[in-house]
Design a protein around this motif. Sequence first.
Motif, PDB file in Angstrom:
ATOM      1  N   PRO A 107      26.385 -26.029  60.849  1.00 30.92           N
ATOM      2  CA  PRO A 107      27.201 -26.476  59.714  1.00 30.92           C
ATOM      3  C   PRO A 107      26.642 -26.069  58.357  1.00 30.92           C
ATOM      4  O   PRO A 107      27.403 -25.804  57.420  1.00 30.92           O
ATOM      5  CB  PRO A 107      27.242 -27.998  59.870  1.00 30.92           C
ATOM      6  N   HIS A 108      25.338 -25.986  58.246  1.00 27.64           N
ATOM      7  CA  HIS A 108      24.704 -25.617  56.970  1.00 27.64           C
ATOM      8  C   HIS A 108      24.990 -24.168  56.565  1.00 27.64           C
ATOM      9  O   HIS A 108      24.765 -23.786  55.428  1.00 27.64           O
ATOM     10  CB  HIS A 108      23.198 -25.854  57.052  1.00 27.64           C
ATOM     11  N   GLN A 109      25.514 -23.362  57.504  1.00 27.82           N
ATOM     12  CA  GLN A 109      25.848 -21.964  57.202  1.00 27.82           C
ATOM     13  C   GLN A 109      27.342 -21.758  56.957  1.00 27.82           C
ATOM     14  O   GLN A 109      27.783 -20.629  56.755  1.00 27.82           O
ATOM     15  CB  GLN A 109      25.383 -21.061  58.344  1.00 27.82           C
ATOM     16  N   VAL A 110      28.108 -22.854  56.988  1.00 22.94           N
ATOM     17  CA  VAL A 110      29.558 -22.787  56.788  1.00 22.94           C
ATOM     18  C   VAL A 110      29.899 -23.501  55.486  1.00 22.94           C
ATOM     19  O   VAL A 110      29.424 -24.603  55.229  1.00 22.94           O
ATOM     20  CB  VAL A 110      30.299 -23.441  57.977  1.00 22.94           C
ATOM     21  N   ILE A 111      30.730 -22.852  54.675  1.00 25.05           N
ATOM     22  CA  ILE A 111      31.133 -23.421  53.387  1.00 25.05           C
ATOM     23  C   ILE A 111      32.317 -24.368  53.582  1.00 25.05           C
ATOM     24  O   ILE A 111      33.342 -23.999  54.147  1.00 25.05           O
ATOM     25  CB  ILE A 111      31.503 -22.306  52.378  1.00 25.05           C
ATOM     26  N   MET A 146      39.992 -20.480  57.623  1.00 23.83           N
ATOM     27  CA  MET A 146      39.255 -20.939  56.440  1.00 23.83           C
ATOM     28  C   MET A 146      39.711 -20.214  55.170  1.00 23.83           C
ATOM     29  O   MET A 146      39.070 -20.337  54.137  1.00 23.83           O
ATOM     30  CB  MET A 146      37.758 -20.740  56.642  1.00 23.83           C
ATOM     31  N   GLY A 147      40.769 -19.443  55.263  1.00 26.97           N
ATOM     32  CA  GLY A 147      41.251 -18.688  54.108  1.00 26.97           C
ATOM     33  C   GLY A 147      40.973 -17.209  54.281  1.00 26.97           C
ATOM     34  O   GLY A 147      40.187 -16.797  55.132  1.00 26.97           O
ATOM     35  N   SER A 148      41.610 -16.397  53.463  1.00 29.27           N
ATOM     36  CA  SER A 148      41.551 -14.940  53.627  1.00 29.27           C
ATOM     37  C   SER A 148      40.159 -14.353  53.399  1.00 29.27           C
ATOM     38  O   SER A 148      39.837 -13.305  53.943  1.00 29.27           O
ATOM     39  CB  SER A 148      42.551 -14.267  52.692  1.00 29.27           C
ATOM     40  N   ALA A 149      39.320 -15.017  52.612  1.00 31.06           N
ATOM     41  CA  ALA A 149      38.002 -14.459  52.305  1.00 31.06           C
ATOM     42  C   ALA A 149      36.936 -14.841  53.339  1.00 31.06           C
ATOM     43  O   ALA A 149      35.819 -14.343  53.276  1.00 31.06           O
ATOM     44  CB  ALA A 149      37.552 -14.920  50.922  1.00 31.06           C
ATOM     45  N   GLN A 150      37.277 -15.720  54.287  1.00 33.36           N
ATOM     46  CA  GLN A 150      36.304 -16.219  55.262  1.00 33.36           C
ATOM     47  C   GLN A 150      36.751 -15.896  56.683  1.00 33.36           C
ATOM     48  O   GLN A 150      37.943 -15.875  56.971  1.00 33.36           O
ATOM     49  CB  GLN A 150      36.162 -17.743  55.142  1.00 33.36           C
ATOM     50  N   PRO A 151      35.805 -15.691  57.579  1.00 35.56           N
ATOM     51  CA  PRO A 151      36.175 -15.593  59.004  1.00 35.56           C
ATOM     52  C   PRO A 151      36.675 -16.960  59.480  1.00 35.56           C
ATOM     53  O   PRO A 151      36.435 -17.979  58.832  1.00 35.56           O
ATOM     54  CB  PRO A 151      34.853 -15.244  59.697  1.00 35.56           C
ATOM     55  N   LYS A 152      37.350 -16.961  60.626  1.00 30.06           N
ATOM     56  CA  LYS A 152      37.775 -18.228  61.202  1.00 30.06           C
ATOM     57  C   LYS A 152      36.557 -19.044  61.607  1.00 30.06           C
ATOM     58  O   LYS A 152      35.496 -18.505  61.895  1.00 30.06           O
ATOM     59  CB  LYS A 152      38.679 -17.998  62.412  1.00 30.06           C
ATOM     60  N   LEU A 153      36.738 -20.350  61.610  1.00 36.04           N
ATOM     61  CA  LEU A 153      35.700 -21.276  62.022  1.00 36.04           C
ATOM     62  C   LEU A 153      35.922 -21.614  63.493  1.00 36.04           C
ATOM     63  O   LEU A 153      37.047 -21.918  63.906  1.00 36.04           O
ATOM     64  CB  LEU A 153      35.784 -22.542  61.169  1.00 36.04           C
ATOM     65  N   TYR A 154      34.868 -21.550  64.290  1.00 37.10           N
ATOM     66  CA  TYR A 154      34.924 -21.862  65.715  1.00 37.10           C
ATOM     67  C   TYR A 154      34.251 -23.208  65.938  1.00 37.10           C
ATOM     68  O   TYR A 154      33.083 -23.391  65.589  1.00 37.10           O
ATOM     69  CB  TYR A 154      34.208 -20.770  66.521  1.00 37.10           C
ATOM     70  N   PHE A 212      29.767 -24.968  66.072  1.00 37.95           N
ATOM     71  CA  PHE A 212      30.369 -25.074  64.742  1.00 37.95           C
ATOM     72  C   PHE A 212      29.791 -23.930  63.943  1.00 37.95           C
ATOM     73  O   PHE A 212      28.654 -23.985  63.472  1.00 37.95           O
ATOM     74  CB  PHE A 212      30.042 -26.421  64.082  1.00 37.95           C
ATOM     75  N   HIS A 213      30.559 -22.855  63.827  1.00 40.32           N
ATOM     76  CA  HIS A 213      30.085 -21.659  63.121  1.00 40.32           C
ATOM     77  C   HIS A 213      31.277 -20.743  62.859  1.00 40.32           C
ATOM     78  O   HIS A 213      32.344 -20.909  63.451  1.00 40.32           O
ATOM     79  CB  HIS A 213      29.007 -20.920  63.931  1.00 40.32           C
ATOM     80  N   TYR A 214      31.065 -19.781  61.978  1.00 42.30           N
ATOM     81  CA  TYR A 214      32.098 -18.773  61.753  1.00 42.30           C
ATOM     82  C   TYR A 214      32.266 -17.969  63.032  1.00 42.30           C
ATOM     83  O   TYR A 214      31.292 -17.633  63.704  1.00 42.30           O
ATOM     84  CB  TYR A 214      31.728 -17.846  60.601  1.00 42.30           C
ATOM     85  N   SER A 215      33.509 -17.649  63.346  1.00 40.70           N
ATOM     86  CA  SER A 215      33.785 -16.856  64.534  1.00 40.70           C
ATOM     87  C   SER A 215      33.264 -15.450  64.364  1.00 40.70           C
ATOM     88  O   SER A 215      33.398 -14.844  63.306  1.00 40.70           O
ATOM     89  CB  SER A 215      35.302 -16.818  64.787  1.00 40.70           C
ATOM     90  N   GLU A 216      32.663 -14.938  65.407  1.00 40.02           N
ATOM     91  CA  GLU A 216      32.153 -13.563  65.385  1.00 40.02           C
ATOM     92  C   GLU A 216      33.201 -12.578  65.847  1.00 40.02           C
ATOM     93  O   GLU A 216      33.063 -11.379  65.706  1.00 40.02           O
ATOM     94  CB  GLU A 216      30.900 -13.475  66.266  1.00 40.02           C
ATOM     95  N   ILE A 217      34.304 -13.107  66.413  1.00 42.90           N
ATOM     96  CA  ILE A 217      35.350 -12.250  66.956  1.00 42.90           C
ATOM     97  C   ILE A 217      36.526 -12.136  66.012  1.00 42.90           C
ATOM     98  O   ILE A 217      36.989 -11.059  65.695  1.00 42.90           O
ATOM     99  CB  ILE A 217      35.824 -12.784  68.321  1.00 42.90           C
ATOM    100  N   GLU A 218      37.001 -13.283  65.522  1.00 45.05           N
ATOM    101  CA  GLU A 218      38.211 -13.301  64.701  1.00 45.05           C
ATOM    102  C   GLU A 218      37.876 -13.404  63.230  1.00 45.05           C
ATOM    103  O   GLU A 218      36.922 -14.024  62.842  1.00 45.05           O
ATOM    104  CB  GLU A 218      39.075 -14.495  65.089  1.00 45.05           C
TER     105      GLU A 218
END
Length: 119
Positions: A37-41, A89-97, A112-118
């Motif tokens: 979570p600390h790496q996700v805005i 998470m919006g156009s400037a961010q990868p999806k959140l998984y 809980f992290h940004y998706s590496e695929i999408e």
Amino acid sequence: MNENLDQIRRELALLARRKNARIIGCPEKGMPSDWQPHQVINPVDGLPFTKSTVWHYIANLLENSHQPIEEIILSHPPGKRAFVMHVDMGSAQPKLYIKLQLGSGKVIGRSFHYSEIEK
């Protein structure tokens, strides 16, 4: 199945709001996790999530029936069920998984992290 997922969604949200009912998966107990979570805005305040705000955000997503939830079968532990959300998470961010597991009156945070695929 939809009614079952709706009931699971409510239970996950309820547990996510209870501080003593939320835990993070532990590899030593056969439950690997990728909890960052600390790496996700946080889109609400523009700051990284904290140990507390991450769970409130998850509960809010679960209570919003517009956010799809998907049931999967885990490899670790084998055969156990988990529930996944892919959050835009919006156009400037990868999806959140987000991946959660239910266990004996607890909600277990598995991912809980940004998706590496999408994106």
